[in-house]
Design an enzyme around this catalytic site. Structure first.
Site, short mmCIF file in Angstrom:
data_model
loop_
_atom_site.label_atom_id
_atom_site.label_comp_id
_atom_site.label_asym_id
_atom_site.label_seq_id
_atom_site.Cartn_x
_atom_site.Cartn_y
_atom_site.Cartn_z
N SER A 110 -21.81 3.77 0.24
CA SER A 110 -21.74 4.56 1.67
C SER A 110 -22.76 5.83 1.68
O SER A 110 -23.00 6.14 3.08
CB SER A 110 -20.34 5.28 1.71
OG SER A 110 -20.25 6.50 0.72
N GLY A 111 -23.40 6.13 0.54
CA GLY A 111 -24.32 7.08 0.77
C GLY A 111 -23.79 8.27 0.54
O GLY A 111 -24.51 9.34 0.21
N TYR A 122 1.06 -1.24 -0.22
CA TYR A 122 0.11 -0.14 0.08
C TYR A 122 0.86 1.30 -0.08
O TYR A 122 1.62 1.59 1.01
CB TYR A 122 -0.80 0.05 1.18
CG TYR A 122 -1.95 -1.01 1.28
CD1 TYR A 122 -2.20 -1.94 0.21
CD2 TYR A 122 -2.64 -1.29 2.55
CE1 TYR A 122 -3.34 -2.77 0.34
CE2 TYR A 122 -3.69 -2.35 2.69
CZ TYR A 122 -4.00 -3.15 1.61
OH TYR A 122 -4.94 -3.96 1.35
N LEU A 150 -18.37 -1.18 2.35
CA LEU A 150 -19.03 -0.03 1.83
C LEU A 150 -18.78 -0.13 0.09
O LEU A 150 -19.11 0.90 -0.61
CB LEU A 150 -18.77 1.36 2.16
CG LEU A 150 -19.21 1.35 3.90
CD1 LEU A 150 -18.69 2.76 4.31
CD2 LEU A 150 -20.65 1.02 3.88
N ARG A 169 -15.99 0.11 -1.43
CA ARG A 169 -15.14 1.27 -1.88
C ARG A 169 -15.91 2.75 -1.84
O ARG A 169 -15.61 3.29 -2.68
CB ARG A 169 -14.50 0.87 -3.18
CG ARG A 169 -13.40 -0.29 -3.07
CD ARG A 169 -12.84 -0.80 -4.30
NE ARG A 169 -12.20 -1.74 -4.22
CZ ARG A 169 -12.56 -3.26 -3.92
NH1 ARG A 169 -13.99 -3.31 -3.96
NH2 ARG A 169 -11.70 -4.33 -3.84
N GLY A 170 -16.84 2.72 -0.91
CA GLY A 170 -17.51 4.10 -0.86
C GLY A 170 -18.80 4.14 -1.74
O GLY A 170 -19.73 4.85 -1.62
#
Length: 330
Positions: free
Chosen positions: A212-213, A56, A206, A208-209
């Site tokens: 997530s909303g 990473y 989620l 990767r978002g």
């Protein structure tokens, strides 16, 4: 913070863990100071599981975590580290290496970057097709005997590989994507892990978002993995966001956020499943922690299933070129 046993042979871990990958640029620009503050806030809230990978940010993420944990009591946190993914100077991916000599080399650098004497859970990031899983696990078992790692985990492998690995040495957990719109593990992988007493650390809760909303179409920035992810591509993302809006109606009725509903759903699938939340900021961490207070009724589960049926998402969770090499997808 509730604590759960991670597999039948693993340590006690917090009900949710903190996935730190996004703090090193995988989802666009990141703020180092805010990342460290988020790690500290997670630890203060009782989260003890910090997840990373040595690739990473080409080591950036481990160094960031190392800075955050410097001076803290070693027993106050658990480090889960993935190894084996190869990068080139431009940041591109160039395969996997899980030869025993490579494993020892990767670990030596990881210990130095994190500033610790041992890793709590060490795992290959993917299956190296050129090295039998028995050799990989055997090499990690040797490192346990030498005191450099405490437990062995796996990541993104299928049921057959899990069985072969567990025959060599106890496996504490499988790290794999699991969310409302990524439920492939339910058919064979999850039952196999439960049969063998192996926990699940679920990343991508989620997506990767996406669920997530907070995600909006065309929000991906330069260097953001989502710019290449099939579920975020034109034509797909619109349909996937329709699922999010259906989920939002349920969340609004309960007075919680979409993200909290999505995390709570994963958490409710069993105490052997630990959601990893990829919060890069303290406000997102606070929101994720709020999911632990969300109680879902049978009526809620039914409504969620109607809003987001299994296999409702459009597009693969990775590009086809990557899925072709993922043992968990076979």
């Amino acid at each position: 913070m509730q604590m759960h046993q991670l597999g039948k042979a693993g340590p006690k871990v917090s009900a949710i863990g903190l996935g730190c990958m996004g703090m090193s640029g995988m989802y666009g620009p990141s703020d180092r100071a805010e990342g460290i503050a988020t790690i500290h806030a997670a630890l203060d809230a009782g989260i003890n599981l910090l997840d990373t990978g040595d690739f990473y940010g080409m080591g950036h993420n481990e160094m960031l975590i190392g800075e955050a944990i410097k001076g803290l009591k070693r027993d106050d946190f658990l480090l889960s580290v993935k190894f084996g993914a190869l990068r080139d100077p431009a940041g591109a991916w160039s395969g996997y290496d899980a030869r025993p000599t490579a494993i020892r080399n990767f670990l030596a650098y990881t210990l130095q970057r994190l500033g610790v004497d041992y890793i709590d859970i060490y795992r290959p990031a993917r299956l190296d097709p050129n090295v039998p899983i028995e050799e990989q696990v055997g090499a990690m078992a040797d490192l346990i005997k030498e005191g450099y790692i405490r437990h062995i985990g796996l990541s993104e492998v299928g049921a057959d590989t899990i069985r072969r690995a567990a025959a060599v040495h106890p496996i504490v957990d499988l790290q794999i994507e699991y969310s409302l719109i990524s439920r492939g593990i339910e058919d064979q992988i999850l039952p196999t892990c439960r049969e063998l007493g192996i926990g699940i650390t679920a990343y991508g809760v989620l997506s990767r978002g996406l669920i997530s909303g907070h995600w909006q179409k065309d929000a991906a920035q330069k260097g953001d993995f989502r710019a290449f992810s099939p579920r975020f591509q034109g034509g797909n993302v619109e349909k996937n966001l329709e699922l999010v809006e259906a989920l939002r109606q349920i969340a609004d009725t309960k007075g919680v956020s979409v993200a909290q509903i999505a995390i709570a759903w994963v958490d409710a699938q069993g105490k052997d499943i630990i959601p990893l939340v990829g919060a890069r900021r303290r406000d997102r961490l606070t929101e994720a922690l709020g999911s632990l207070s969300v109680e879902l009724s049978e009526a809620d589960f039914a409504a969620i299933e109607r809003a987001v049926p299994k296999d409702a998402a459009v597009g693969g969770r990775y590009p086809e070129a990557q899925l072709a090499h993922m043992d968990s997808e076979k």
